[in-house]
Design a protein around this motif. Structure first.
Motif, PDB file in Angstrom:
ATOM      1  N   LEU A 162       1.295  -1.128   0.044  1.00  0.00           N
ATOM      2  CA  LEU A 162      -0.082  -0.392   0.073  1.00  0.00           C
ATOM      3  C   LEU A 162       0.521   1.212  -0.273  1.00  0.00           C
ATOM      4  CD1 LEU A 162      -2.664  -1.347   3.282  1.00  0.00           C
ATOM      5  CD2 LEU A 162      -2.641  -1.735  -0.290  1.00  0.00           C
ATOM      6  N   SER A 163       0.479   2.501  -0.918  1.00  0.00           N
ATOM      7  CA  SER A 163       1.488   3.356  -1.026  1.00  0.00           C
ATOM      8  C   SER A 163       1.126   4.471   0.233  1.00  0.00           C
ATOM      9  CB  SER A 163       0.672   4.117  -2.613  1.00  0.00           C
ATOM     10  OG  SER A 163      -0.606   3.900  -2.485  1.00  0.00           O
TER      11      SER A 163
ATOM     12  N   TYR B  60      -1.800   6.295  -1.011  1.00  0.00           N
ATOM     13  CA  TYR B  60      -3.684   5.416  -0.330  1.00  0.00           C
ATOM     14  C   TYR B  60      -4.197   5.878   0.939  1.00  0.00           C
ATOM     15  CZ  TYR B  60      -6.390   1.773   1.442  1.00  0.00           C
ATOM     16  OH  TYR B  60      -7.164   0.844   1.744  1.00  0.00           O
TER      17      TYR B  60
ATOM     18  N   SER C  71      -4.592   9.689   1.297  1.00  0.00           N
ATOM     19  CA  SER C  71      -6.195   9.894   1.736  1.00  0.00           C
ATOM     20  C   SER C  71      -7.401   9.109   2.207  1.00  0.00           C
ATOM     21  CB  SER C  71      -6.623   8.858  -0.141  1.00  0.00           C
ATOM     22  OG  SER C  71      -6.130   9.427  -0.893  1.00  0.00           O
ATOM     23  N   TYR C  72      -6.826   7.248   2.871  1.00  0.00           N
ATOM     24  CA  TYR C  72      -7.306   7.080   3.664  1.00  0.00           C
ATOM     25  C   TYR C  72      -7.428   7.861   5.483  1.00  0.00           C
ATOM     26  CZ  TYR C  72      -9.043   3.085   6.712  1.00  0.00           C
ATOM     27  OH  TYR C  72     -10.343   2.225   7.153  1.00  0.00           O
TER      28      TYR C  72
ATOM     29  N   SER D 169       4.170  -0.958   3.603  1.00  0.00           N
ATOM     30  CA  SER D 169       2.997  -0.528   3.887  1.00  0.00           C
ATOM     31  C   SER D 169       2.695   0.189   5.035  1.00  0.00           C
ATOM     32  CB  SER D 169       1.882  -1.292   3.924  1.00  0.00           C
ATOM     33  OG  SER D 169       1.784  -2.163   2.437  1.00  0.00           O
TER      34      SER D 169
END
Length: 68
Positions: A9-10, A13, A16-17, A52
């Motif tokens: 997971l970047s 990502y 945003s989350y 991640s």
């Protein structure tokens, strides 16, 4: 949210989350990062691997810098 355990997971990502959590819960960066760690990672930083988790930490730091 369903995530493939094998995926990396970047940072984007997680940015945003975390922002989504902040908006939905009307909370601070610290509270959102704590929530994501407990709910998304199930309290275990190794759940989705070191890559991640490192990106998660980078995202928390990046958002915190923007909030100042």
């Amino acid at each position: 949210m369903t995530v493939n355990n094998g995926g990396k997971l970047s940072k984007e990502y997680f940015v945003s989350y975390i922002q989504l959590v902040m908006n939905a819960r009307t909370c601070s960066v610290e509270e959102a990062c704590r929530f994501v760690l407990e709910q998304f990672f199930k309290g275990n930083k190794h759940t989705f691997g070191d890559y991640s988790y490192g990106n998660f930490l980078s995202a928390c730091k990046e958002i915190a810098c923007f909030q100042r």
